[in-house]
Structure formats: structure tokens, C-alpha cells
Design a protein around this motif. Structure first.
Motif, short mmCIF file in Angstrom:
data_model
loop_
_atom_site.label_atom_id
_atom_site.label_comp_id
_atom_site.label_asym_id
_atom_site.label_seq_id
_atom_site.Cartn_x
_atom_site.Cartn_y
_atom_site.Cartn_z
N VAL A 1 -2.03 -1.11 24.82
CA VAL A 1 -1.53 -1.34 26.18
C VAL A 1 -1.58 -2.83 26.55
O VAL A 1 -0.67 -3.34 27.21
CB VAL A 1 -2.31 -0.51 27.22
N GLU A 2 -2.63 -3.50 26.12
CA GLU A 2 -2.73 -4.94 26.40
C GLU A 2 -1.52 -5.67 25.84
O GLU A 2 -0.93 -6.53 26.49
CB GLU A 2 -3.98 -5.52 25.71
N ALA B 1 1.61 -4.76 27.75
CA ALA B 1 1.64 -5.44 29.05
C ALA B 1 2.08 -6.89 28.88
O ALA B 1 2.88 -7.41 29.66
CB ALA B 1 0.27 -5.36 29.72
N ALA B 2 1.57 -7.54 27.83
CA ALA B 2 1.93 -8.94 27.58
C ALA B 2 3.42 -9.04 27.24
O ALA B 2 4.13 -9.92 27.73
CB ALA B 2 1.08 -9.51 26.46
N GLU C 1 5.54 -8.53 30.33
CA GLU C 1 5.50 -9.67 31.23
C GLU C 1 6.45 -10.78 30.74
O GLU C 1 7.20 -11.35 31.53
CB GLU C 1 4.07 -10.20 31.32
N ARG D 1 8.78 -3.71 33.54
CA ARG D 1 7.70 -3.09 34.27
C ARG D 1 6.75 -2.43 33.27
O ARG D 1 7.20 -1.95 32.23
CB ARG D 1 8.32 -2.02 35.13
N LEU D 2 5.46 -2.39 33.59
CA LEU D 2 4.51 -1.70 32.71
C LEU D 2 4.50 -0.22 33.07
O LEU D 2 3.96 0.17 34.09
CB LEU D 2 3.11 -2.30 32.88
N THR D 3 5.19 0.57 32.24
CA THR D 3 5.23 2.01 32.48
C THR D 3 4.76 2.73 31.22
O THR D 3 4.53 2.11 30.19
CB THR D 3 6.66 2.49 32.81
N ASP D 4 4.65 4.06 31.32
CA ASP D 4 4.23 4.83 30.15
C ASP D 4 5.32 4.90 29.08
O ASP D 4 5.03 5.18 27.92
CB ASP D 4 3.81 6.24 30.58
N TRP E 1 4.07 5.19 25.20
CA TRP E 1 3.23 4.23 24.49
C TRP E 1 2.09 4.92 23.74
O TRP E 1 1.59 4.41 22.74
CB TRP E 1 2.64 3.19 25.46
N GLU F 1 16.53 -2.40 35.15
CA GLU F 1 15.40 -1.53 35.49
C GLU F 1 15.83 -0.42 36.45
O GLU F 1 16.44 -0.69 37.48
CB GLU F 1 14.29 -2.37 36.16
N GLY F 2 15.52 0.80 36.10
CA GLY F 2 15.83 1.93 36.97
C GLY F 2 17.26 2.45 36.84
O GLY F 2 17.61 3.46 37.43
N LEU G 1 18.99 2.71 33.70
CA LEU G 1 19.34 3.12 32.34
C LEU G 1 19.11 4.61 32.16
O LEU G 1 18.15 5.17 32.69
CB LEU G 1 18.51 2.34 31.32
N ASP H 1 18.13 8.10 29.96
CA ASP H 1 16.98 8.34 29.07
C ASP H 1 17.32 8.05 27.61
O ASP H 1 16.48 7.60 26.85
CB ASP H 1 16.51 9.79 29.21
N ARG I 1 -4.06 -4.62 33.55
CA ARG I 1 -2.85 -5.43 33.31
C ARG I 1 -1.66 -4.98 34.15
O ARG I 1 -0.56 -5.50 33.99
CB ARG I 1 -2.48 -5.37 31.82
N ASP J 1 4.23 -2.70 39.32
CA ASP J 1 4.21 -1.73 38.21
C ASP J 1 3.75 -0.37 38.73
O ASP J 1 4.35 0.66 38.44
CB ASP J 1 3.24 -2.19 37.11
N THR K 1 6.08 2.98 39.37
CA THR K 1 5.73 4.16 38.57
C THR K 1 5.48 5.37 39.48
O THR K 1 5.95 6.48 39.20
CB THR K 1 4.47 3.85 37.74
N LEU L 1 14.27 -0.96 44.27
CA LEU L 1 15.38 -1.44 43.44
C LEU L 1 15.15 -1.15 41.96
O LEU L 1 16.10 -0.98 41.20
CB LEU L 1 15.58 -2.95 43.64
N GLY L 2 13.91 -1.10 41.55
CA GLY L 2 13.60 -0.82 40.15
C GLY L 2 13.39 0.65 39.87
O GLY L 2 13.11 1.03 38.74
N SER L 3 13.51 1.48 40.90
CA SER L 3 13.24 2.91 40.73
C SER L 3 14.53 3.67 40.50
O SER L 3 15.62 3.09 40.45
CB SER L 3 12.57 3.46 41.98
N ARG L 4 14.41 4.98 40.40
CA ARG L 4 15.59 5.82 40.19
C ARG L 4 16.21 6.28 41.50
O ARG L 4 17.16 7.05 41.50
CB ARG L 4 15.21 7.02 39.34
N TYR M 1 -1.16 7.96 34.20
CA TYR M 1 -0.58 6.63 33.98
C TYR M 1 -1.49 5.86 33.04
O TYR M 1 -2.71 5.89 33.21
CB TYR M 1 -0.43 5.92 35.33
N LEU M 2 -0.89 5.22 32.06
CA LEU M 2 -1.60 4.38 31.09
C LEU M 2 -2.84 5.06 30.52
O LEU M 2 -3.88 4.45 30.36
CB LEU M 2 -1.96 3.04 31.72
#
Lengths: 295, 430
Positions: free
Chosen positions: A52-53, A56-57, A60, A65-68, A114, A240-241, A243, A245, B29, B34, B38, B77-80, B224-225
């Protein structure tokens, strides 16, 4: 991009290869005799767990966005060291230094989480003559519990290397990323000088042309250039948002994006998805064309 | 002039949150955006809102980077959701999430919107760090300078010590005391025992663990994560384990009672609720769990007025009850935010105290007691953790679901906030 009929020998690696070492070897051996045909080898990395680290990097640096769900371009980073493993060896017909990434197609079959253990396999196919040299495809297949979830095709061009006359087909060469994205820019990006180093740190692609201007000059660029895969990732992050699946994102890399620079993104929504063009702020220098279509 | 619309009650359709993490934990992080995006996408998926244009989204964060001035809109804006869904940021310290829900519910009540999402997010891990204040002045002077001489003069203000940045403090600007230090003063004034605080803490953990075990949170929380339950939850906690902890607030005086166990930890997380008119929900075959009946916000002068920083809800609730013709005992559930165990206990003690009720609240008789078995029945902030702006959304969704399960009844929400404020609300089963 036809499937390879022959059966490939699998080489299962215990851990991802170290890229710095591979580059050094490829540099040292770049003028030595090489194999004439592609290696009939598939390099495999089993039970890959995303950190995950690291994710996340990567997110960034690329603007995700950091998502699953992994960003569409992330598995490329998992497969990249395996590509290098194949290409840095003298059993590969083209010398790694000087290979240019000219096209990249990614098929996302479904969102990949992930925390799914993944298997990553890479092989080379379609060594072919091109009007400007020789091209080859490096194919990365990612499966989760045996289910194919992600495929990437990276096309590399060895400029000035001839293996024969290209056939008419190859001269015409289908380019799915036709420039249909006109109109006003939807975004202006100031791409800082550090982008090359920052992307190198998260992708492992430490090709010196991205890292410092002197190395770039040695390969004929006035300054360091951004990684094509960074530009591709950044374009996808802009959607983002929006696209689906499952989709294909087909990108052709055109003129290099010099660092630093200001780039403009143009996009157009088509019946079958999106077209994007990344170009220089002023003038008509195109860095990248992208076609995104649902699968 | 158009006629005044007849208010209607806004429906709580449901909620979504991510498990709350301890600061520096699983979400170290993750940024506010984020987590909020989510959580928004989780809510969209849960209620089939993909591509829908909602009336509005109101949310906020307490610890916020200046670049996140439009945090909620950016997340939308970044959501669905349909990108033409408007959004705005709200900030009322720990009251943010509940206040946002009240704002959206009021617009629904007036017929200005048919649907909306409310809540909040906070990250204590990804907190904003500002440049040193002296350095900031030098840089601003430099920016204003027009001539080389002016620039040089501005640069002369540079000092090596200015590289040390300003980190946000969890403290009150006017008193310089942290929230815990303020709470310790009030706890001492009301003589709240260590045992009572630890018992409330233990109940919070046990109730939350039981709620997870019976699947109560299955349609309220999206992992989440890698986190599937709140990271702070200690299902195996005990009075003995809690008793071993050393006091951390007010510890310079003898008999200090507030520990890291009976105080909420710094946390990361986000929570949202979907609110709508009954008609909007019915048209989409979505459930109505509860209605938001009424709300009240109070504030106290903790700076010069001699009142405790976190005592405002004690004032807000009697006003809310009076307006609705209710007494304190008329509720099936009480959701009192556990900023500290002692905050809940002080509030309850104040309502039972004839002198406080007469002198501070102006009541002839004490407000009364509550049936403690109806308090925070699925746990609260001591167990879940408390990402400041996320707590309101967590509580509204939890209480709405409790009322829906019961099929009838009424619940009271009480949330204290920095700045001496308190936000309270009444929900009724649909």
C-alpha cells in the motif's frame, strides 16, 4: 498483436530483478553479439502482493486517488522489471539502450484490488521490421487466482536497426489512437523538472534519459524527458470517476515531453469511450494520443 | 411573494463509512480527498446512484490543507455521481458531520432539494503543516517587493530557526489548552470517577464488537485499505486493562482520571449519509430508515463564562426538547458522542443536577436521567475512534438503522465540538 502459438519456457523468479543492475549490464553489453530471434521464454513472478505504501506513492506521483482498486497503469510497474529482465539479456535481439517505448495498450478486464495476490508473466513477441527500424512487443499478463484480469502490450522501437524490409501492413500500421481530441484544452499541466526522478522512484524505470539532462543529451534530447507511462497514467487520472470497470486504453507516444514543460490535455467523448491528446502548451507538438474504449 | 412551503421531514435513507483507523495506522498515506471520494463511491454503489444528479453534497474536514478549499466538490467530481451535483464544505469542528446533515435535511424539508449527501472526513495522519509564521511573513514581504533593494530587505528577515514548520495543535486558540486539558477541568469539577469513565469505555468497546459480530455494520461500513473493522476497537478490553493506563490529561494534579483508554484517540476516516424526501426515496425503491425531526446548536462561553469547553450539548438538548414538547426520557436510543468518557458522564450528571438545571439552564426541575441501557448501544467514539468531521455521519446512519430495526421510536443525538459548541438532533423511526 496476434497470440504467440509456440509454447514458452517459463522462468519463475523468486523476487523482482534489480533494475539498476540490469541497466548496467545492458549498457556494458550493448555492442556485443546478440541472438537473432526473440527468446522463447516467459518470465514469471508468482504471488505478487501490492504494498500500500508503494501504491500510495505511485498514486501521488501520477495523480490517482488512493483506492482499493489499482489504477489501470499500476500493473505495468509490476511487469516492468520482468520486461527489463528479458530485454537486458543478450538473448534478446535488440540492445536495451536506445529502445524507445512507442505504444502501450492496456486491457483492464475488471477492477483489480490491491490486496489480491497476483501472478505477473512477461514475454516478447512480434519482432518486426519498421520503416524507422525494428519493433517488438513485450506482453505482460496479470492473473488473479488464475483469472486473467489485466494485459499490457508495450511496443518498443529500435531506431535504425534493420532486420529486413517491412511489409506493407507494417508500413501502414494501424494506429487506434487517431487524433480525434480537438477543441479547447480541458486542462493545462505544469510538469515540473522532478517528474522524471519522482516517477523513476515509484516505477523502477531509472533510464537516465529521464533523470538528468546530460544523459538525455547523450541520446539526442535537449533536456531530460518524462516517462511515457507517467504521461499515460496522468491522462487516465484526469478521468477519475469517469472510466468504466473494464476498458482498453491504447496510447501512442509521439514527441517526447521535455522536463520541465507545460502541457495541454484535450479530450473528446466518443460513442465508444474517450480520445485524449496531450500536447505542448503552444504549437502543435503532440506528446501522446490515447483511445479509451470499454471492453 | 411566493407562499411559504410547508416543511416536510427529511428521510435518512442510509449511510456509508470506511472503518476508522488510528492516526498513523492503515490510512497513514490516505488524504482526506482519498477517503471522502472512496466513501462517496461506496455510498453511490450501495444505493445505485451512479450518474445521478443529487440536490447537493455537504461535507467537511476539521484538519484541512488550504489546497483542499473545495474538498467536497473535488470529491464529487472524482466520484461516480453526476458531475453536475453541487457541493460545499462545512466546518464546525466535531459538529461538522451532524451540522452538514442538518443543513441538507433543512433544504429537503423546505423543498429546495429532493436528495443530498452529508458527512465529513478527517485525517490526523495527513495533517497540514504550515511554514513557520516568521518565514511566512518574510515570503509575503518578498512577494510584495518590487525593487531589488526591497527584495534584499525582505530576505534579511530570514533566520535558520524558521525551517521548523508549524504543526497544527489540537488546542483552543484562546486558552492554549488542549481539548483533553479542558475536559480534565470539567471532569474534576463534576467529580467524575475513573471507574465510571472506564466502565463507559468498556461498554463502548463491547457494544461495538457485538454490533460487528451480529452484522449490524455490514451495510454501514465498507472496508478500505485492508481495514474491515475500526482499528481502535478492542473487543477483549477489560476493566483491569483499562485501570492499568496512566492518566494523560490533567495529570499534573493529583487524582487525575483521564487516560488514553477513556479518551478518543486521534483517528483517520470518513462517513456520509444519504438524505432525501420520502417521494425521492420511494421513486427509487430506496428505504426510509428514519426522519430527521429537529435539531439545535448551542454554544457556551468557555473562555470567560466559567463553562466547560464541551458542555454546550447540555444546553442544546433542553432547548430542543422544549421546542418539541418532549422530555429527556422520551427516547429509545441516546447517541452521545464520546469525545471522552467523562464528557458523556458530565453531560448526564449536569441534566440530573438541580442547581445546574436551575442556574445554568433556567429550568424549575432537573432535566432528568436516561435509561443507561439505551445509551450508545452499538458503541461510540471511544471504540470506533473519532475522525472529527466523520463522527456526525457515523452517528446519524447508526441511529437511523437502530430505529429502523426497532420499527418505531425516537433517538437523540448529542455531539460536542471545539469552540464550546454542541450540535444535537432528534431522529424518529419512519
Amino acid at each position: 498483436m496476434t497470440a504467440t502459438a509456440e509454447v514458452l519456457d517459463q522462468v519463475v523468479l523468486a523476487e523482482p530483478p534489480r533494475l539498476g543492475r540490469l541497466y548496467a549490464r545492458a549498457m556494458a553489453e550493448s555492442r556485443m553479439p546478440r541472438s537473432a530471434a526473440l527468446p522463447a521464454t516467459e518470465v514469471v513472478l508468482d504471488d505478487v502482493h501490492v504494498d500500500v505504501e508503494h501504491l500510495a506513492a505511485y498514486d501521488e506521483v501520477c495523480g490517482f486517488r488512493l483506492t482499493d482498486a489499482l489504477p489501470a497503469t499500476y500493473p505495468h510497474v509490476l511487469g516492468f522489471p520482468l520486461q527489463m529482465q528479458l530485454m537486458a539479456s543478450r538473448t534478446f535481439p535488440l540492445a536495451l539502450p536506445g529502445l524507445v517505448h512507442v505504444r502501450n495498450t492496456i486491457d483492464v478486464e475488471r477492477p483489480v484490488r490491491w490486496d489480491e495476490p497476483l501472478q505477473v508473466r512477461v514475454h516478447a513477441e512480434e519482432l518486426r521490421a519498421h520503416p524507422k527500424g525494428t519493433q517488438v512487443d513485450l506482453v505482460t499478463d496479470v492473473t488473479a487466482s488464475g483469472e486473467p484480469v489485466w494485459t499490457g502490450h508495450s511496443t518498443y522501437l529500435a531506431r535504425g536497426v534493420s532486420i529486413g524490409t517491412p511489409s506493407d501492413d507494417e508500413v501502414v500500421g494501424p494506429d487506434p489512437a487517431v487524433d480525434e481530441a480537438g477543441g479547447r484544452a480541458s486542462a493545462v499541466w505544469r510538469v515540473p523538472k522532478e517528474t522524471g526522478r519522482r516517477y523513476a522512484a515509484v516505477s523502477g524505470d531509472v533510464n537516465p534519459i529521464h533523470l538528468n539532462p546530460w544523459a538525455a543529451k547523450a541520446f539526442g534530447f535537449p533536456r531530460a524527458i518524462a516517462h511515457g507511462m507517467w504521461a499515460k497514467a496522468r491522462c487516465l487520472a484526469a478521468l477519475e470517476g469517469r472510466l468504466p470497470d473494464a476498458f482498453r486504453v491504447d496510447v501512442s507516444f509521439r514527441k517526447p515531453l521535455l522536463l520541465p514543460s507545460t502541457a495541454e490535455l484535450r479530450e473528446s467523448r466518443q460513442d465508444d469511450g474517450w480520445r485524449m491528446r496531450l500536447s505542448a502548451r503552444r504549437g502543435d507538438l503532440t506528446h501522446l494520443l490515447a483511445a479509451i474504449t470499454p471492453l | 411573494m411566493s407562499p411559504t412551503p410547508t416543511p416536510r421531514r427529511a428521510a435518512v435513507v442510509g449511510g456509508n463509512r470506511i472503518p476508522f483507523a488510528r492516526s498513523g495506522g492503515r490510512y497513514a498515506r490516505a488524504s482526506n480527498q482519498d477517503m471522502l471520494t472512496t466513501t462517496l463511491d461506496g455510498l453511490v454503489a450501495r444505493f445505485g446512484l451512479q450518474g445521478e444528479r443529487l440536490g447537493e453534497v455537504a461535507a467537511g474536514a476539521v484538519l484541512k490543507h488550504s489546497r483542499d478549499f473545495n474538498l467536497t466538490r473535488e470529491s464529487v467530481l472524482g466520484s461516480r455521481l453526476d458531475p453536475s451535483t453541487p457541493a460545499y464544505d462545512v466546518q464546525q469542528a466535531c459538529g461538522t458531520g451532524l451540522e452538514a446533515a442538518i443543513l441538507v435535511a433543512n433544504k429537503i424539508a423546505l423543498g429546495q432539494v429532493e436528495s443530498g449527501i452529508a458527512g465529513g472526513v478527517d485525517s490526523a495522519s495527513d495533517a497540514p503543516i504550515a511554514v513557520n509564521e516568521d518565514l511566512r511573513h518574510v515570503l509575503l514581504d518578498l512577494n510584495r517587493a518590487r525593487t531589488p533593494v526591497q527584495r534584499l530587505k525582505a530576505l534579511r528577515g530570514l533566520r535558520p530557526g524558521q525551517v521548523v514548520p508549524e504543526t497544527p495543535r489540537n488546542g483552543e486558540p484562546r486558552t492554549g489548552l488542549s481539548m483533553g486539558e479542558h475536559a480534565a477541568i470539567t471532569t474534576r469539577e463534576w467529580d467524575i470517577s475513573r471507574e465510571a469513565q472506564d466502565a463507559l469505555t468498556l461498554a463502548s468497546h463491547q457494544n461495538l464488537a457485538a454490533a460487528y459480530d451480529r452484522g449490524f455494520l455490514d451495510d454501514l461500513v465498507t472496508p478500505y485499505l485492508g481495514l474491515t473493522r475500526d482499528q481502535n476497537l478492542r473487543a477483549d478490553s477489560s476493566m483491569e486493562a483499562l485501570a492499568k493506563l496512566k492518566p494523560v490529561f490533567g495529570a499534573d494534579e493529583p487524582g487525575a482520571t483521564m487516560t488514553a483508554g477513556n479518551s478518543t484517540p486521534l483517528s483517520d476516516g470518513s462517513a456520509l449519509v444519504l438524505l432525501a424526501s420520502d417521494e425521492w426515496a420511494a421513486a427509487r425503491r430506496l428505504p426510509v430508515l428514519a426522519h430527521l425531526v429537529d435539531a439545535e446548536t448551542a454554544a457556551v462561553d468557555y473562555v470567560h463564562g466559567g463553562e466547560g469547553l464541551l458542555m454546550a450539548p447540555a444546553y442544546a438538548v433542553p432547548r430542543l426538547l422544549a421546542r418539541n414538547g418532549l422530555s429527556l426520557g422520551d427516547f429509545d436510543f441516546y447517541e452521545i458522542h464520546e469525545a471522552f468518557a467523562s464528557t458523556v458522564l458530565t453531560t448526564l450528571a449536569a441534566w440530573e443536577d438541580p442547581r445546574f438545571c436551575k442556574e445554568r439552564l433556567g429550568l424549575d426541575a432537573p432535566l432528568g436521567s436516561i435509561d443507561r441501557s439505551r445509551l450508545n448501544v452499538t458503541g461510540s467514539s471511544l471504540a470506533t475512534g473519532h475522525p472529527f468531521a466523520a463522527t456526525g455521519g457515523r452517528i446519524v446512519a447508526t441511529l437511523a438503522k437502530l430505529l429502523h430495526e426497532k420499527g418505531s421510536g425516537r433517538g437523540l443525538i448529542s455531539i460536542c465540538a471545539a469552540g464550546g459548541q454542541g450540535v444535537v438532533a432528534i431522529l424518529e423511526a419512519a
